[in-house]
Design a protein around this motif. Sequence first.
Motif, mmCIF file in Angstrom:
data_model
loop_
_atom_site.group_PDB
_atom_site.id
_atom_site.type_symbol
_atom_site.label_atom_id
_atom_site.label_comp_id
_atom_site.label_asym_id
_atom_site.label_seq_id
_atom_site.Cartn_x
_atom_site.Cartn_y
_atom_site.Cartn_z
ATOM 1 N N ASN A 1 1.289 -1.890 0.259
ATOM 2 C CA ASN A 1 0.054 -0.115 -0.109
ATOM 3 C C ASN A 1 0.554 1.047 0.053
ATOM 4 O O ASN A 1 1.881 0.871 0.915
ATOM 5 N N SER A 2 0.349 2.252 -0.860
ATOM 6 C CA SER A 2 1.086 3.636 -0.573
ATOM 7 C C SER A 2 -0.001 4.658 -1.031
ATOM 8 O O SER A 2 -0.483 4.574 -1.161
ATOM 9 N N GLY A 3 0.425 5.568 0.525
ATOM 10 C CA GLY A 3 -0.518 6.732 -0.014
ATOM 11 C C GLY A 3 0.346 7.964 1.116
ATOM 12 O O GLY A 3 1.548 7.577 1.131
ATOM 13 N N PRO A 4 -1.008 8.955 0.480
ATOM 14 C CA PRO A 4 -0.482 9.945 1.552
ATOM 15 C C PRO A 4 -0.293 9.821 3.058
ATOM 16 O O PRO A 4 -1.213 9.453 3.376
ATOM 17 N N GLN A 5 1.149 10.263 3.681
ATOM 18 C CA GLN A 5 1.288 9.712 5.417
ATOM 19 C C GLN A 5 -0.068 10.947 6.006
ATOM 20 O O GLN A 5 0.074 12.449 5.839
ATOM 21 N N LYS A 6 -0.625 10.317 7.050
ATOM 22 C CA LYS A 6 -1.180 11.266 7.776
ATOM 23 C C LYS A 6 -0.686 11.836 8.703
ATOM 24 O O LYS A 6 0.906 11.804 8.962
ATOM 25 N N ALA A 7 -1.059 13.388 9.157
ATOM 26 C CA ALA A 7 -0.044 13.937 9.869
ATOM 27 C C ALA A 7 -0.026 13.803 11.731
ATOM 28 O O ALA A 7 -0.961 12.635 11.183
#
Length: 341
Positions: free
Chosen positions: A193-199
């Motif tokens: 899985n790959s995607g924008p990291q949460k803050a």
Amino acid sequence: MADAACRYRSGLRHWHPLLPSRRLGRRPRRQLLCGQALVLFRTASGQAAALAEVCPHRRMSLAAGTVRGEQLLCAYHGWRFAADGSISCPLMPAVALQQQAFQVREADGLIWVRRPGKSEQPHEAPPLPSWPRGDLLPAGLTLHTVAAPLEVTLDNFTETEHTTTIHQVFGFRDPAAVTLRLELEPASTRVWNSGPQKAFPRLFDAFIDIRPHDHFANDWTTRFDPPLTVFEQTWQTQGRGGWRRRRFRLRVVVFFLPLSDTTTQLTTLLYTPRVLPGPLHGWLAAPIARAIMAYELRLDVKALAQLADLNPDLCARTLGPFDRVLLENRRRLQMIYLGTE
């Protein structure tokens, strides 16, 4: 006492990392594994041993006993138990009795336990599980007890959607923006899985050099001899020359041990790159990384404790794209881990 009806009992033929070696001293310990009640003890020479917990004489727990030399003495009538299960009785010296003994090995700071087959010779025992490790440094291990069955616990750790709502540090900002790839092998499953990291809090940001707009990639493989998932976690940042992988990354090795039908133990080993020079890595960096990972694992444990139904059955029509691997894991779990000996 042992639960004779435990559905995981056949899993005892696999090696399980049951306890950190440092936790087994001179006092015997009661442990449960696959519904089997065990007593673990360490002899005077340092050998770790595991026997069935219940004394065959009058049903006393051997965990209440004491170690004398190379034997465990029952607290009730003083029967003596050796590491190989042989028994000596003070009043019946000629009687040959045998307690069920389990194979024990110590490696990677852990005590590994399995039940040998009825006709198996000691040299026929399978090797301990292995995983990649040479390119990263050990950062410690943790144990967590989950109030959920093995299948349900494994489900939680082999899907990604919950990281958006449950996790505070390692997870995705928006599940809809996550790329998913599933690879299936006869004895394993792999998810990427790959995607924008949460803050997450800036303290972590400063320590591990990850920024709010980075992409988080979680690549994991699950095997079933015993249930084991190795997570390879990396982060990427986008610059003028395209995507660049950040130096910090994690390898998280999670063993799933069914203690009973409704309780699972997570034995987790953490590996990181050297982020501080010299001994500072072991003194500061590794403990901080271990604390962050333990915190994230506790969030999983808390979420699983709040389930309203622990029935491990899955309904295929309610599963989303992140859940496809769960059915594949169930098939391999039944075939490899719970299959007949």
